[in-house]
Design a protein around this motif. Structure first.
Motif, PDB file in Angstrom:
ATOM      1  N   VAL A 149       1.043  -1.282  -0.227  1.00  0.00           N
ATOM      2  CA  VAL A 149      -0.154  -0.019  -0.071  1.00  0.00           C
ATOM      3  C   VAL A 149       0.890   1.123  -0.128  1.00  0.00           C
ATOM      4  CG1 VAL A 149      -1.825   1.347   1.367  1.00  0.00           C
ATOM      5  CG2 VAL A 149      -1.737  -1.180   1.230  1.00  0.00           C
ATOM      6  N   LYS A 150       2.021   1.244   0.787  1.00  0.00           N
ATOM      7  CA  LYS A 150       2.993   2.232   0.686  1.00  0.00           C
ATOM      8  C   LYS A 150       3.418   2.566  -0.585  1.00  0.00           C
ATOM      9  CE  LYS A 150       6.927   4.165   2.632  1.00  0.00           C
ATOM     10  NZ  LYS A 150       8.142   3.904   3.577  1.00  0.00           N
ATOM     11  N   GLU A 151       3.761   1.381  -1.605  1.00  0.00           N
ATOM     12  CA  GLU A 151       4.461   1.589  -2.637  1.00  0.00           C
ATOM     13  C   GLU A 151       3.378   2.240  -3.551  1.00  0.00           C
ATOM     14  OE1 GLU A 151       5.876  -2.222  -3.549  1.00  0.00           O
ATOM     15  OE2 GLU A 151       7.598  -1.905  -1.901  1.00  0.00           O
ATOM     16  N   HIS A 152       2.139   1.712  -3.587  1.00  0.00           N
ATOM     17  CA  HIS A 152       0.844   2.477  -4.274  1.00  0.00           C
ATOM     18  C   HIS A 152       0.966   4.101  -3.902  1.00  0.00           C
ATOM     19  CE1 HIS A 152      -3.211   3.209  -5.459  1.00  0.00           C
ATOM     20  NE2 HIS A 152      -3.304   3.784  -4.321  1.00  0.00           N
ATOM     21  N   ASN A 153       0.958   4.345  -2.767  1.00  0.00           N
ATOM     22  CA  ASN A 153       1.146   5.889  -2.383  1.00  0.00           C
ATOM     23  C   ASN A 153       2.133   6.336  -2.758  1.00  0.00           C
ATOM     24  OD1 ASN A 153      -1.233   6.106  -0.650  1.00  0.00           O
ATOM     25  ND2 ASN A 153      -0.494   4.986   0.950  1.00  0.00           N
ATOM     26  N   PRO A 175      -4.717   6.789   3.265  1.00  0.00           N
ATOM     27  CA  PRO A 175      -4.134   6.538   4.484  1.00  0.00           C
ATOM     28  C   PRO A 175      -4.493   5.055   5.256  1.00  0.00           C
ATOM     29  CG  PRO A 175      -5.486   8.382   4.248  1.00  0.00           C
ATOM     30  CD  PRO A 175      -5.672   7.721   2.880  1.00  0.00           C
ATOM     31  N   VAL A 176      -3.499   4.702   5.912  1.00  0.00           N
ATOM     32  CA  VAL A 176      -3.448   3.359   6.524  1.00  0.00           C
ATOM     33  C   VAL A 176      -3.676   3.393   8.041  1.00  0.00           C
ATOM     34  CG1 VAL A 176      -2.099   1.305   7.044  1.00  0.00           C
ATOM     35  CG2 VAL A 176      -2.202   2.381   4.688  1.00  0.00           C
ATOM     36  N   PRO A 192       5.942   1.620  11.151  1.00  0.00           N
ATOM     37  CA  PRO A 192       6.304   2.532  10.461  1.00  0.00           C
ATOM     38  C   PRO A 192       5.295   2.848   9.110  1.00  0.00           C
ATOM     39  CG  PRO A 192       8.263   1.200  10.890  1.00  0.00           C
ATOM     40  CD  PRO A 192       7.023   0.610  11.494  1.00  0.00           C
ATOM     41  N   LEU A 193       4.638   1.830   8.998  1.00  0.00           N
ATOM     42  CA  LEU A 193       4.018   1.683   7.763  1.00  0.00           C
ATOM     43  C   LEU A 193       2.511   2.409   7.858  1.00  0.00           C
ATOM     44  CD1 LEU A 193       5.361  -1.443   6.283  1.00  0.00           C
ATOM     45  CD2 LEU A 193       5.837   0.803   5.340  1.00  0.00           C
ATOM     46  N   ALA A 194       2.213   2.572   9.213  1.00  0.00           N
ATOM     47  CA  ALA A 194       0.738   2.967   9.429  1.00  0.00           C
ATOM     48  C   ALA A 194       0.856   4.589   9.780  1.00  0.00           C
ATOM     49  CB  ALA A 194       0.151   2.425  10.712  1.00  0.00           C
TER      50      ALA A 194
END
Ligand code: FRU
Length: 311
Positions: A149-153, A175-176, A192-194
């Motif tokens: 999801v981070k890479e998508h962002n 947002p996550v 760290p990914l939230a």
């Protein structure tokens, strides 16, 4: 659309005047079958608020499948991306709600379903969603899923303004949020990914916190600057902060609860709180307003049986 990812299970809920004594034979005032599970309950609350919502969790191809699917349909919760596992044995809880103390005692059987995998998430078109909420229960796949999801962002030209006081969720395309209810492995890969971390009281106690404020402080040291940390602590209120680059500047605020005299049913009150926070933040409200509103709706939930009455 908001997507909640995690547990969908059956809850058999008995409403008792008080918690039963061991090895006794009781009659209860009422016994109901409900669709439960944190992600599923939060999806129900979001649907009651009137937000388009999808719930993603694995389902067993057993005789309760139709019950769970019909239940989600009745709230307009999208569930067609839920993998259906042949010969699966679905999770189920037996819950006792005691009227005198307002307690809810949960005995949960996990069943044998696998968790949602990265390849299930890759089948979604992430552009369809405005918020992803993950229940912290899938220690092997969740770090990979959150990284995806981070890479998508990043592709969506996502910018993190860690150097300003603007919380990250405001600058993120998708947002996550992550709910941390129990101890799980790999949590430090996920934190760290939230953008928003919702810390449960039981987990916080395991970490040595004795109140919401301590819990928020402990967690604020494990997340990136700009992350919102929220820790509801029952009738003591909910503590929260937006972590700053300079830890000394991270202010922790405690919002008192809206006390209710007569707790009718506390099952799912935490999931109600989480769903309401997510809804408010996703609408762009600031953290203070969101936590305040979530405390109000959670208090309302305590006064009704089940979640349907929130509609
Ligand atoms: C409530 C709940 C129940 C479920 C249990 C699983 O928060 O989601 O619906 O049975 O917790 O732990």
């Amino acid at each position: 659309m908001i997507c909640t990812v995690g547990l969908i299970c059956v809850d058999i809920v008995s409403f008792m005047p008080e918690y039963p004594t061991e090895d006794s034979d009781h009659r209860c005032a009422e016994q109901t079958w409900e669709r439960g599970g944190n992600a599923s309950n939060s999806a129900t609350v979001l649907a009651c608020i009137g937000v388009p919502v999808e719930c993603l969790g694995t389902l067993a191809d057993d005789k309760l499948l139709k019950f769970l699917q019909d239940e989600m349909d009745s709230f307009g919760i999208k569930h067609d991306n839920c993998p259906i596992i042949p010969c699966g044995n679905g999770p189920m809880s037996v819950v006792v709600c005691a009227k005198d103390t307002g307690s809810r005692t949960i005995i949960h059987a996990k069943g044998n379903l696998p968790e949602i995998t990265l390849s299930d998430i890759k089948k979604l078109n992430l552009k369809n969603y405005t918020w992803m909420h993950f229940e912290g229960r899938n220690e092997l796949e969740l770090p990979k899923i959150m990284q995806f999801v981070k890479e998508h962002n990043n592709e969506e030209s996502f910018t993190r303004t860690n150097l300003s006081d603007v919380p990250n969720y405001k600058n993120t395309t998708l947002p996550v949020s992550l709910e941390v209810e129990l101890h799980i492995e790999n949590l430090d890969k996920m934190l760290p990914l939230a953008d928003v971390v919702l810390v449960g009281k039981d987990y916080a106690k395991l970490q040595g916190a004795t109140n919401g404020s301590e819990a928020a402080e402990l967690m604020s040291k494990r997340v990136l600057p700009g992350t919102v940390v929220i820790c509801p602590w029952g009738d003591q209120g909910a503590s929260y902060c937006v972590t700053s680059v300079d830890p000394k500047k991270t202010d922790i605020i405690t919002q008192p609860v809206y006390l209710c005299e007569n707790v009718v049913d506390s099952l799912g009150a935490g999931d109600t709180f989480n769903a309401t926070v997510i809804y408010c933040l996703s609408k762009g409200y600031d953290v203070r307003t969101s936590v305040d509103y979530a405390c109000k709706v959670a208090s309302l939930k305590l006064q009704i049986r089940g979640l349907k009455g929130l509609r």
